[in-house]
Design a protein around this motif. Structure first.
Motif, short mmCIF file in Angstrom:
data_model
loop_
_atom_site.label_atom_id
_atom_site.label_comp_id
_atom_site.label_asym_id
_atom_site.label_seq_id
_atom_site.Cartn_x
_atom_site.Cartn_y
_atom_site.Cartn_z
N ARG A 197 19.19 0.07 -12.11
CA ARG A 197 18.83 0.03 -13.07
C ARG A 197 17.12 0.22 -13.15
NH1 ARG A 197 22.48 -4.11 -13.92
NH2 ARG A 197 20.69 -5.87 -13.64
N VAL A 198 16.66 -0.33 -12.34
CA VAL A 198 15.01 0.10 -12.17
C VAL A 198 15.01 1.35 -11.70
CG1 VAL A 198 12.99 -0.65 -10.68
CG2 VAL A 198 14.45 -2.36 -11.71
N GLU A 199 15.90 2.03 -10.80
CA GLU A 199 15.79 3.20 -10.25
C GLU A 199 15.64 4.31 -11.48
OE1 GLU A 199 17.96 4.65 -6.69
OE2 GLU A 199 19.30 5.36 -8.14
N PRO A 229 0.79 -1.17 -0.07
CA PRO A 229 -0.10 -0.05 -0.19
C PRO A 229 0.95 1.19 -0.14
CG PRO A 229 -0.77 -1.59 1.68
CD PRO A 229 0.62 -2.18 1.14
N PRO A 230 0.13 2.44 -0.46
CA PRO A 230 1.11 3.56 -0.72
C PRO A 230 2.00 3.85 0.81
CG PRO A 230 -0.98 3.88 -1.57
CD PRO A 230 -1.05 2.58 -1.06
N GLY A 231 1.40 3.84 1.92
CA GLY A 231 2.05 4.37 3.04
C GLY A 231 2.94 3.50 3.67
N GLU A 232 3.06 2.11 2.88
CA GLU A 232 4.00 1.24 3.27
C GLU A 232 5.22 0.77 2.36
OE1 GLU A 232 2.02 -2.47 4.64
OE2 GLU A 232 0.47 -1.14 5.46
N LEU A 233 5.27 1.69 1.10
CA LEU A 233 6.35 1.48 0.21
C LEU A 233 7.60 2.14 0.86
CD1 LEU A 233 4.40 3.16 -2.98
CD2 LEU A 233 5.24 0.73 -2.72
N GLN A 234 8.66 1.05 0.49
CA GLN A 234 10.06 1.28 1.13
C GLN A 234 11.02 1.54 0.24
OE1 GLN A 234 10.64 -1.74 4.12
NE2 GLN A 234 9.16 -0.98 5.51
N VAL A 235 12.02 2.37 0.23
CA VAL A 235 13.08 2.67 -0.53
C VAL A 235 14.03 1.28 -0.57
CG1 VAL A 235 15.16 4.10 -1.06
CG2 VAL A 235 13.19 5.04 -0.12
N PRO A 236 14.22 0.74 -1.53
CA PRO A 236 15.29 -0.42 -1.49
C PRO A 236 16.50 -0.21 -0.86
CG PRO A 236 14.28 -0.16 -3.85
CD PRO A 236 13.98 1.21 -2.73
N GLN A 275 20.49 4.04 -5.13
CA GLN A 275 21.72 5.08 -5.04
C GLN A 275 20.83 6.56 -5.16
OE1 GLN A 275 24.06 4.55 -8.72
NE2 GLN A 275 24.48 2.43 -8.27
N LYS A 276 19.71 6.55 -5.27
CA LYS A 276 19.01 8.08 -5.15
C LYS A 276 17.85 7.63 -4.42
CE LYS A 276 20.83 9.79 -9.68
NZ LYS A 276 20.46 10.25 -10.99
N PRO A 277 17.66 7.59 -3.26
CA PRO A 277 16.43 7.52 -2.19
C PRO A 277 15.35 8.40 -2.51
CG PRO A 277 18.41 7.05 -0.98
CD PRO A 277 19.18 7.48 -2.31
N ALA A 278 15.96 9.51 -2.91
CA ALA A 278 14.88 10.72 -3.24
C ALA A 278 14.30 10.36 -4.36
CB ALA A 278 15.71 12.07 -3.43
N VAL A 279 14.85 9.62 -5.30
CA VAL A 279 14.01 9.33 -6.59
C VAL A 279 12.62 8.54 -6.05
CG1 VAL A 279 13.81 7.97 -8.67
CG2 VAL A 279 15.55 9.63 -8.24
N TRP A 280 13.03 7.57 -5.31
CA TRP A 280 11.81 6.61 -4.96
C TRP A 280 10.95 7.24 -3.91
CZ3 TRP A 280 11.95 1.54 -6.68
CH2 TRP A 280 13.18 1.21 -7.24
#
Length: 287
Positions: free
Chosen positions: A274-276, A136-143, A147-152
């Protein structure tokens, strides 16, 4: 298979993760035929998954898509030691994860996706956060290896907004390279029919794009989007494209390695980056 049939050969097929898939050689009156047996483990409550696939194969039968035909079913596993089982016709070809001509390979994928999405077949309406395994949107976590957490985090912010309305088309919902069979440069089979829905076409293409980015490169992922849009004559909705791309978490490399099953080299450590890039590119299209 008819009275007097007997199994004279059996080979485990490569790549099954949740079920065991075997090619059986059946002989009857001196004629040998290859068939495919899919079985889920007994005692794990997976009968429902098989029953969905059986029903969905009935929906796409006669559609013109290269799909297997049902020969026999035993959803409860009454005659198979408790293992829910499905016997199907064998489709020609094999999974091709190392294409000699990548652009032609991607073009064929885009073409069959357009054909799939043009079908006027019944299916339930796709619901984000319910009909797929993304958190769910509120539980999405940055891998952890981003390399760029801000993107996630920016992408997660977009997911907190309501999904836009989009034209609903017929969807496979697991349109991945590992679920396609090839022969002589053509797609000769689409497998794993557990999740059909009607919804935005970017759900299918975005899932495939995520897989392409993880296994190959973000450039291949972008090529598929461009090819599909050109062939279909439509623009994929960037919100839904991003939604599908975000079906990636820390377990992604393990699952993809299991699905590839040694059929090509897998660069697990490089998958997240690559996914990032694919996620960042999709974000730019959203403005």
């Amino acid at each position: 298979m008819g009275r007097g049939s007997r199994i004279v050969g059996c080979r485990r097929l490569t790549g099954g993760v949740c079920s065991a898939v075997h090619r059986l050689t059946v002989e009857r009156r001196g004629i040998r035929t290859f068939v495919v047996l899919r079985q889920y483990p007994a005692g794990l409550g997976l009968q429902g998954s098989l029953e969905k696939e059986i029903a969905n194969l009935g929906v796409v039968a006669g559609s013109g898509l290269p799909v297997p035909g049902i020969l026999a079913t035993d959803g409860a596993g009454a005659s198979t030691g408790g293992a829910p089982s499905l016997l199907m016709t064998r489709l020609p070809g094999q999974v091709d994860l190392s294409p000699a001509e990548p652009r032609a390979w991607l073009t064929r994928i885009a073409e069959i996706a357009v054909q799939l999405h043009s079908l006027d077949l019944p299916a339930q309406t796709f619901r984000p956060w319910t009909d797929s395994w993304i958190a769910p949107p509120g539980e999405l976590q940055v891998p952890v290896d981003a390399q760029k957490p801000a993107v996630w985090k920016a992408a997660f912010g977009v997911m907190a907004t309501p999904p836009p309305k989009d034209t609903a088309v017929f969807l496979h919902c697991d349109l991945l390279p590992v679920n396609m069979l090839w022969s002589r440069g053509r797609i000769t089979g689409l497998t794993d029919w557990n999740s059909i829905h009607r919804g935005p076409r970017a759900v299918d293409i975005g899932h495939c794009r995520r897989y392409l980015a993880a296994l190959y490169s973000p450039e291949w992922s972008e090529q598929l989007r461009s090819l599909y849009e050109s062939i279909a004559g439509v623009t994929l909705d960037p919100w839904w494209d991003l939604y599908a791309l975000l079906h990636y978490d820390n377990s992604g490399p393990k699952w993809i390695r299991g699905q590839v099953a040694g059929r090509r080299p897998v660069d697990g450590p490089g998958m997240t980056s690559r996914v990032e890039i694919a996620v960042e590119t999709a974000l730019r299209r959203l403005g």
